[in-house]
Design a protein around this motif. Structure first.
Motif, mmCIF file in Angstrom:
data_model
loop_
_atom_site.group_PDB
_atom_site.id
_atom_site.type_symbol
_atom_site.label_atom_id
_atom_site.label_comp_id
_atom_site.label_asym_id
_atom_site.label_seq_id
_atom_site.Cartn_x
_atom_site.Cartn_y
_atom_site.Cartn_z
ATOM 1 N N SER A 189 -20.151 5.696 -11.405
ATOM 2 C CA SER A 189 -19.996 4.551 -10.501
ATOM 3 C C SER A 189 -18.874 3.644 -10.979
ATOM 4 O O SER A 189 -18.624 3.533 -12.178
ATOM 5 C CB SER A 189 -21.304 3.756 -10.481
ATOM 6 N N ASP B 251 -31.873 0.538 -10.709
ATOM 7 C CA ASP B 251 -31.434 1.269 -9.522
ATOM 8 C C ASP B 251 -32.464 1.104 -8.405
ATOM 9 O O ASP B 251 -33.402 0.300 -8.514
ATOM 10 C CB ASP B 251 -31.166 2.737 -9.857
ATOM 11 N N PRO C 58 -29.854 -0.375 -1.538
ATOM 12 C CA PRO C 58 -28.637 -0.016 -2.268
ATOM 13 C C PRO C 58 -28.895 0.040 -3.770
ATOM 14 O O PRO C 58 -29.760 -0.680 -4.291
ATOM 15 C CB PRO C 58 -27.685 -1.173 -1.936
ATOM 16 N N THR C 59 -28.188 0.914 -4.453
ATOM 17 C CA THR C 59 -28.044 0.809 -5.904
ATOM 18 C C THR C 59 -26.657 0.242 -6.140
ATOM 19 O O THR C 59 -25.655 0.829 -5.720
ATOM 20 C CB THR C 59 -28.189 2.177 -6.596
ATOM 21 N N LEU C 60 -26.598 -0.917 -6.755
ATOM 22 C CA LEU C 60 -25.335 -1.623 -6.912
ATOM 23 C C LEU C 60 -24.382 -0.857 -7.818
ATOM 24 O O LEU C 60 -24.804 -0.088 -8.688
ATOM 25 C CB LEU C 60 -25.591 -3.024 -7.478
ATOM 26 N N ASP C 61 -23.101 -1.077 -7.628
ATOM 27 C CA ASP C 61 -22.089 -0.481 -8.509
ATOM 28 C C ASP C 61 -22.423 -0.797 -9.966
ATOM 29 O O ASP C 61 -22.970 -1.851 -10.293
ATOM 30 C CB ASP C 61 -20.708 -1.041 -8.180
ATOM 31 N N LYS D 222 -19.356 -4.540 0.244
ATOM 32 C CA LYS D 222 -19.605 -3.096 0.240
ATOM 33 C C LYS D 222 -20.896 -2.764 0.984
ATOM 34 O O LYS D 222 -20.965 -1.768 1.720
ATOM 35 C CB LYS D 222 -19.683 -2.572 -1.198
ATOM 36 N N LEU D 223 -21.922 -3.586 0.793
ATOM 37 C CA LEU D 223 -23.181 -3.349 1.482
ATOM 38 C C LEU D 223 -22.998 -3.478 2.990
ATOM 39 O O LEU D 223 -23.529 -2.661 3.759
ATOM 40 C CB LEU D 223 -24.236 -4.340 0.987
ATOM 41 N N MET E 118 -21.181 1.991 -4.591
ATOM 42 C CA MET E 118 -22.546 1.674 -4.173
ATOM 43 C C MET E 118 -23.159 2.881 -3.465
ATOM 44 O O MET E 118 -22.537 3.496 -2.612
ATOM 45 C CB MET E 118 -22.533 0.461 -3.228
ATOM 46 N N LYS F 115 -21.525 -0.329 4.255
ATOM 47 C CA LYS F 115 -22.510 0.759 4.269
ATOM 48 C C LYS F 115 -23.446 0.629 5.469
ATOM 49 O O LYS F 115 -23.776 1.616 6.135
ATOM 50 C CB LYS F 115 -23.334 0.735 2.973
ATOM 51 N N TYR G 116 -19.876 -2.827 -11.765
ATOM 52 C CA TYR G 116 -20.374 -3.906 -10.922
ATOM 53 C C TYR G 116 -19.288 -4.980 -10.833
ATOM 54 O O TYR G 116 -18.704 -5.366 -11.849
ATOM 55 C CB TYR G 116 -21.655 -4.490 -11.518
ATOM 56 N N GLN H 250 -19.962 -6.973 -3.864
ATOM 57 C CA GLN H 250 -21.078 -6.075 -3.566
ATOM 58 C C GLN H 250 -21.617 -6.319 -2.157
ATOM 59 O O GLN H 250 -21.992 -5.392 -1.456
ATOM 60 C CB GLN H 250 -22.190 -6.250 -4.604
#
Length: 209
Positions: free
Chosen positions: A52, A23, A43-46, A64-65, A1, A68, A55, A61
């Motif tokens: 990358s 994105d 965020p730009t998701l996986d 992960k966010l 991500m 971050k 997803y 996700q």
């Protein structure tokens, strides 16, 4: 991500999560406007950018966010917004985050629970669509009958989102498609607490198909 930030980090925080196959640029038209008064995190998701990982589903996700945001030293979120599949990631985040979130807006989320046959159909449909438009332009996509049906007379207003899609299309793998379909079409909405009822807003355009 990956994460894009706009505005000054001493301002109230807004998090905007883009939709499937897009994105961060797909939400810039309104994120840039908000950046005058807020610290906007996108965020730009996986699975949606070069090199990358695939997803991996809304829950992963969301985790992960959260990591971050903690690296960015976010202590509170004024508004959490998600578009389309991003709305499902936003819902997962709102329910797992230990960072307080004042208000959540889930915009056009496909909170569906379809049978396996319907999910298999959508996987094939999305896979064909991606294959058809890899390396193409937004103008090519706007001519597609499916896009014209979904967008109706207003399809041209989706130009920014479609620009984002054609950038991401080259990086989207079959596994990302599979997991995205699971997110969108195998969703079982949980029971919400009274407090969540006050914080959560689900919205759709009256023209959504």
């Amino acid at each position: 991500m990956k994460v894009k930030t706009l505005g000054k980090n001493n301002r109230p925080v807004i998090v905007c999560i883009p939709g499937m196959f897009c994105d961060y640029t797909s939400v810039l038209p309104f994120a840039e406007y908000l950046a005058d008064d807020f610290f906007v995190i996108i965020p730009t998701l996986d699975g949606h950018y070069k090199d990358s990982p695939d997803y991996s589903g809304a829950d992963k996700q969301a985790e992960k966010l959260l990591a971050k945001l903690k690296k960015l030293k976010v202590r509170r979120i004024t508004l959490l917004q998600g578009t389309s599949m991003g709305a499902e990631v936003a819902l997962a985040f709102a329910r797992c985050s230990d960072i307080p979130v004042d208000r959540c807006v889930f915009d056009g989320g496909p909170f569906f629970d379809f049978p396996d046959a319907a999910k298999a159909f959508m996987r094939r449909r999305f896979s064909r669509f991606l294959k058809k438009y890899k390396g193409k332009t937004a103008e090519d996509v706007l001519k597609d009958p499916l896009v014209r049906w979904l967008g109706g007379e207003d399809a041209r207003y989706y130009r920014g989102m479609i620009d984002s899609f054609v950038r991401s299309a080259d990086f989207i793998t079959p596994n990302t498609v599979r997991n995205a379909v699971e997110t969108c079409y195998a969703c079982k909405l949980p029971d919400f607490s009274e407090e969540e009822h006050h914080r959560f807003q689900f919205c759709w355009s009256e023209k959504e198909s």
